[in-house]
Design a protein around this motif. Structure first.
Motif, PDB file in Angstrom:
ATOM      1  N   ARG A 234       4.446  -9.084  -8.517  1.00 51.82           N
ATOM      2  CA  ARG A 234       4.253  -7.845  -7.756  1.00 51.82           C
ATOM      3  C   ARG A 234       2.880  -7.231  -8.060  1.00 51.82           C
ATOM      4  O   ARG A 234       2.179  -6.781  -7.151  1.00 51.82           O
TER       5      ARG A 234
ATOM      6  N   LEU B 289       6.047  -7.566   0.219  1.00 50.03           N
ATOM      7  CA  LEU B 289       4.645  -7.780  -0.135  1.00 50.03           C
ATOM      8  C   LEU B 289       4.053  -8.957   0.630  1.00 50.03           C
ATOM      9  O   LEU B 289       4.792  -9.831   1.104  1.00 50.03           O
TER      10      LEU B 289
ATOM     11  N   THR C  81       8.816 -11.254 -11.916  1.00 51.79           N
ATOM     12  CA  THR C  81       8.681 -10.445 -10.702  1.00 51.79           C
ATOM     13  C   THR C  81       7.638  -9.348 -10.898  1.00 51.79           C
ATOM     14  O   THR C  81       6.833  -9.076  -9.997  1.00 51.79           O
TER      15      THR C  81
ATOM     16  N   LEU D 162       3.281 -12.026   0.365  1.00 55.91           N
ATOM     17  CA  LEU D 162       3.508 -13.148  -0.543  1.00 55.91           C
ATOM     18  C   LEU D 162       3.990 -14.347   0.256  1.00 55.91           C
ATOM     19  O   LEU D 162       4.904 -14.231   1.067  1.00 55.91           O
TER      20      LEU D 162
ATOM     21  N   VAL E 158      12.265 -13.852  -7.316  1.00 55.43           N
ATOM     22  CA  VAL E 158      10.960 -13.277  -6.969  1.00 55.43           C
ATOM     23  C   VAL E 158      10.810 -13.157  -5.455  1.00 55.43           C
ATOM     24  O   VAL E 158      10.367 -12.127  -4.946  1.00 55.43           O
TER      25      VAL E 158
ATOM     26  N   GLU F 103       0.321  -6.849  -5.015  1.00 57.06           N
ATOM     27  CA  GLU F 103       0.040  -5.474  -4.585  1.00 57.06           C
ATOM     28  C   GLU F 103      -1.445  -5.145  -4.610  1.00 57.06           C
ATOM     29  O   GLU F 103      -1.913  -4.317  -3.833  1.00 57.06           O
TER      30      GLU F 103
ATOM     31  N   ARG G 144      12.853 -10.225  -4.233  1.00 54.82           N
ATOM     32  CA  ARG G 144      12.392  -8.923  -4.709  1.00 54.82           C
ATOM     33  C   ARG G 144      10.988  -8.566  -4.221  1.00 54.82           C
ATOM     34  O   ARG G 144      10.560  -7.430  -4.362  1.00 54.82           O
ATOM     35  N   CYS G 145      10.278  -9.530  -3.686  1.00 55.50           N
ATOM     36  CA  CYS G 145       8.901  -9.277  -3.235  1.00 55.50           C
ATOM     37  C   CYS G 145       8.746  -9.463  -1.729  1.00 55.50           C
ATOM     38  O   CYS G 145       7.632  -9.635  -1.239  1.00 55.50           O
TER      39      CYS G 145
END
Length: 181
Positions: A73, A110, A69, A112, A103, A77, A106-107
């Motif tokens: 990230r 973003l 992760t 993604l 992932v 980012e 948790r992202c």
């Protein structure tokens, strides 16, 4: 890939071999050491980092999930977005699926996009992959499933014609047979 289907973290290890190159200077020692647990070849890239064996009682899966992760990230980012493409997910091991799900959860703040493909005929009806990631055992990750039917013979022939630029009926027939559409 089928021969490696049971190898823990294989999908994620393949991804990390490439991803770490992009953020090498930003990785701390602990993250590098945790990634070395699943990608031993990183020892060559980080000779000063000792990959200590994770002792009893320490959950390697959580440490690997956090390390992966961190890498994802860092990449997402500093860019306009990141696509992770995972093909043939029906061959992926459960540990890799757990990391990918972790992932994604948790992202989700973003830019993604995870594009994962699988052949549902290759997955048993009771496999968690049939509803992954939206019905993951750990917790659902945000996602949308799009089912695509196999291409019909004429669709495949048109696609081959666009790529090759000439009539390639034998090639289209071969691809249709080998890829089941």
């Amino acid at each position: 890939y089928a021969m490696e289907a049971g190898t823990p973290y294989q999908l994620i290890a393949d991804l990390m071999r490439v991803a770490v190159e992009r953020v090498r200077a930003q990785l701390d020692t602990a993250t590098c050491a945790d990634l070395m647990q699943i990608v031993p070849s990183l020892r060559e890239d980080f000779p000063d980092v000792l990959a200590e064996p994770i002792g009893a009682g320490v959950d390697i899966s959580l440490r690997v999930q956090e390390a992966v992760t961190t890498v994802i990230r860092l990449i997402a980012e500093r860019s306009d977005g990141l696509w992770i493409i995972a093909e043939d997910l029906h061959w992926a091991d459960p540990a890799s699926l757990a990391v990918l799900n972790y992932v994604m959860r948790r992202c989700n703040d973003l830019p993604l996009l995870v594009l994962a493909t699988l052949r549902d005929e290759e997955v048993s009806f009771d496999s968690p992959l049939m509803d992954w990631p939206t019905a993951s055992v750990q917790a659902p990750a945000p996602g949308t499933m799009i089912e695509l039917p196999p291409l019909q013979s004429d669709q495949l022939a048109d696609l081959v014609l666009q790529v090759v630029g000439q009539d390639s009926t034998p090639l289209a027939m071969l691809l249709g047979h080998e890829a089941a559409g």
